[in-house]
Design a protein around this motif. Structure first.
Motif, PDB file in Angstrom:
ATOM      1  N   ASP A 136       3.669   5.345   0.474  1.00  0.00           N
ATOM      2  CA  ASP A 136       4.295   4.663   1.432  1.00  0.00           C
ATOM      3  C   ASP A 136       4.262   5.240   3.130  1.00  0.00           C
ATOM      4  N   ASN A 146      -5.202   2.876  -2.111  1.00  0.00           N
ATOM      5  CA  ASN A 146      -4.413   1.908  -2.465  1.00  0.00           C
ATOM      6  C   ASN A 146      -4.689   0.913  -3.433  1.00  0.00           C
ATOM      7  N   GLY A 204       5.155   4.179  -4.373  1.00  0.00           N
ATOM      8  CA  GLY A 204       5.381   4.539  -3.177  1.00  0.00           C
ATOM      9  C   GLY A 204       5.907   5.859  -2.812  1.00  0.00           C
TER      10      GLY A 204
END
Ligand code: CU
Length: 309
Positions: A80, A134, A147
């Motif tokens: 994150d 990602n 995250g």
């Protein structure tokens, strides 16, 4: 295109070197980044001469090394946090630019696993088109629930770019080891000399038979949250296992002033969730290896440091 494979690429397959240097992002005004720990610095005994270590890696000789006071991230950089960097800067990682990354075969759906090229020396790695920070398991994967796991599939350049944005830098190898040891002198691991003291798991590594069966007895088959397990004496988490961590230094296996020129590869430290004693045993705190700076894998991340004061 020149293919460079550093020594001891055991569980860190190298991508072909193909990189044009890009300017680093400017430091963010108020980067939302992880908690740091201030360390006093000083002299410590770096390296090891373990009987079951890897002398050819330059783990030894044990030598006194001095580091200045600095601050270090308590944890590896999370997904994150890296997402905030990408959102704030539009940064495109090497992995996305080059279009592929190395994913451990056991984490792939069958179709991807079957079709992906594999390095002959380390056939458990698949070069997966579309894998990226990602999309850690390739096309169709995402970061749902990850995250607070360490960002992976980042090259050395991608790590350095994040550090620059955060107003930080990558640690020197000496800083990394000083921090990882947590104040223990010449211990085998960041918590002492026993891998699982009193049967307690202290790190995320391969448990079972590498590379076919991971019992996940320590709780994790792939990456773990960056603050899983108890921290070391300095309050740092997962300096052994979970993910390899990029350091600033170029790779060399001789130390001292007559060490000679270093190659392009960069040091990585700490070992990963794929390390097992039978094969690599590089989750010992003095263990080290390297990878070329444009390489990325599903088991390499980083943490940052900052000068004190
Ligand atoms: Cu390993």
């Amino acid at each position: 295109m020149e293919s460079i494979r550093p020594p001891s690429a055991c569980c860190a397959p190298a991508a072909p070197a193909d990189h044009s240097i890009r300017p680093l992002p400017a430091p963010a005004d108020t980067p939302e980044t992880t908690r740091m720990v201030a360390l006093p610095g000083g002299e410590f005994l770096m390296g090891a001469e373990d009987a079951d270590g890897f002398p050819a890696d330059g783990e030894g000789p044990v030598r006194a090394v001095r580091v200045s006071p600095f601050l270090v991230d308590a944890c590896a950089v999370r997904n994150d946090e890296y997402a905030a960097f990408v959102a704030g800067t539009g940064y495109v990682t090497d992995t996305e630019r080059l279009g592929w990354s190395y994913v451990f075969a056991g984490f792939l759906p069958a179709a991807l696993r079957r079709d992906a090229p594999r390095p002959p020396e380390t056939p458990w790695w698949c070069a997966v088109a579309g894998a990226a920070w990602n999309r850690p398991a390739g096309p169709g994967s995402d970061l749902d629930g990850l995250g607070d796991h360490p960002v992976v599939h980042v090259s050395w350049y991608d790590a350095a770019a994040y550090a620059s944005w955060a107003g930080k830098r990558l640690p020197t190898e000496a800083e990394w080891e000083y921090a990882a040891r947590g104040g223990l002198e010449q211990a085998r691991y960041p918590w002492g000399d026993e891998l699982d003291p009193d049967g307690e798991y202290r790190c995320n590594i391969w448990r079972g038979t590498f590379p076919t069966r991971n019992t996940a007895a320590d709780g994790y088959r792939g990456t773990a949250p960056v603050d899983a397990f108890a921290p070391n004496g300095y309050g740092l988490y997962n300096t052994s296992g979970n993910v390899w961590e990029w350091c600033a230094d170029r790779w060399r296996t001789e130390h001292g002033t007559d060490a000679g020129p270093a190659g392009p590869a960069r040091v990585i430290r700490g070992g990963s969730h794929l390390c097992h004693a039978s094969y690599c045993n590089r989750y010992r705190v003095a263990a080290r290896t390297a990878n070329t700076p444009d390489s990325s894998t599903g088991h390499t991340g980083f943490r940052c440091v900052r000068d004190a004061g």
